[in-house]
Design an enzyme around this catalytic site. Sequence first.
Site, PDB file in Angstrom:
ATOM      1  N   GLU A  39      89.165  31.702  51.397  1.00 37.63           N
ATOM      2  CA  GLU A  39      87.786  31.268  51.169  1.00 37.63           C
ATOM      3  C   GLU A  39      87.483  31.170  49.669  1.00 37.63           C
ATOM      4  OE1 GLU A  39      84.781  32.321  54.445  1.00 37.63           O
ATOM      5  OE2 GLU A  39      84.131  33.522  52.752  1.00 37.63           O
ATOM      6  N   HIS A  69     111.340  38.006  64.822  1.00 40.58           N
ATOM      7  CA  HIS A  69     111.865  37.482  66.085  1.00 40.58           C
ATOM      8  C   HIS A  69     111.034  36.314  66.595  1.00 40.58           C
ATOM      9  CE1 HIS A  69     114.731  40.876  66.580  1.00 40.58           C
ATOM     10  NE2 HIS A  69     113.888  41.398  65.698  1.00 40.58           N
ATOM     11  N   LYS A  97      78.704  24.834  60.840  1.00 34.91           N
ATOM     12  CA  LYS A  97      77.396  25.361  61.268  1.00 34.91           C
ATOM     13  C   LYS A  97      76.409  24.223  61.451  1.00 34.91           C
ATOM     14  CE  LYS A  97      77.846  29.675  58.661  1.00 34.91           C
ATOM     15  NZ  LYS A  97      77.350  30.415  57.527  1.00 34.91           N
TER      16      LYS A  97
END
Length: 443
Positions: free
Chosen positions: A285, A306, A420
């Site tokens: 961010e 793995h 948003k």
Amino acid sequence: MKLEINKAVQFLAAGKVESYEAEVKAAQQALEDGTCAGNDFLGWLHLPSSITPAFIAEINDTANTLKANCDAIVVAGIGGSYLGAKAVIAALDDNFTWLKPSNAPRILFAGNNISEDYLTELIEYLKGVKFGVINISKSGTTTETAITFRLMKKLCEDQMGKDMAKKVIVAITDAKKGAARTCADKEGYKTFVIPDNVGGRFSVLTPVGLLPIACAGYDIAQLVKGAQDMEKQCDINVPFAENPCAVYAATRNALYASGKKIEILVNYQPKLHFVSEWWKQLYGESEGKDKKAIFPASVDFSTDLHSMGQWIQDGERTIFETVISIDKPNSSLTVPADDENLDGLNFLAGKHIDEVNHKAELGTQLAHIDGGVPNLRISIPKLDEYNLGQLIYFFEKGCGVSGLLLGVNPFNQPGVEAYKKNMFALLDKPGYEAESKAIQSRL
Ligand code: PA5
């Protein structure tokens, strides 16, 4: 805490890291003088040294009230209002804490998703349980957190009664504005303020992180002490080569400039999984702007050897690794001898599990270097509050310096608003009429 870069610099031209010294100094000076981009969000820079024993005592007092009255505490928050506390608590908790009896209340994180199933299952778990709520939101208006708080407030009041609910609901939010502040003032909740000049992802050493961590039973004074000592080690007056945040910021920028676009934070302890999540937010961010920046990724080894090991060993060579290594475990366990030796493991008999883990770490590091993956290594003596405090401040300061070297504003997050806006338009939020119309025409 120790930072080693020798297995990264071998991939760079000689003197490359040192060539950043002047730029690093300028970035540090701009942080100190408050002349850099985002200079209204520099409250984190000298936050550790500004924390007083009286402030720690106030946080511990509130935590004690919650602990005395609650068997569970819901921490409602998202992003920077959640990941720091989650990282520290997960790093210090017993791996099987859920399955073992505990004197401390269960700390439950919510408000970090919009899952109907998650919230339903949380409410089911809380039925009949004495619980409190820490509502954390700097803006006080974040949808994920606000929906969760509305549900938790009602359940808490229904189960505990309004008077007790007032005692066990705490708000951590802006001093004046936002719905969380309005509600807390009206209801008379205990509140803590998130300073205006500390952004969410830099707020773990404010009440945002400190109160949940104290509620979980951990020593926040030691956490702060670790951060204070690291603040000194990363001070602008510490010479470049001895200054871990300066060297880290320079090395990762030098690697980025050489084509290494992805930094993978590696751990060898499952408890560090959420430290990586916190770090990803901090760097992602802060730096991911203007169509540039290292992509912060993470793996938990040896588990992910793995699954992701093949890619790291042999996929596109655009990655480097930063390994967090813990010198000594907090417990002691050895591989037992077995007379029959059917599994052929007697060559390990008597060895500590941690020795095997460290050999896996060393072997992996050498293999990845052979595969063309530069490796940085951060080691701490043990996993405790003090060393986590060191790591937190090291990464925060490293991030501020690194973002400025990259040439972005490390302290804003304009990109977070895009989803948003669309979500509110799609949900017909009052005030979004024009956006609603526009978005409908795209569907
Ligand atoms: O780092 C940030 O600023 C964000 O991740 C915020 O912490 C997150 O969006 C939550 O915001 P708020 O605390 O306002 O609810």
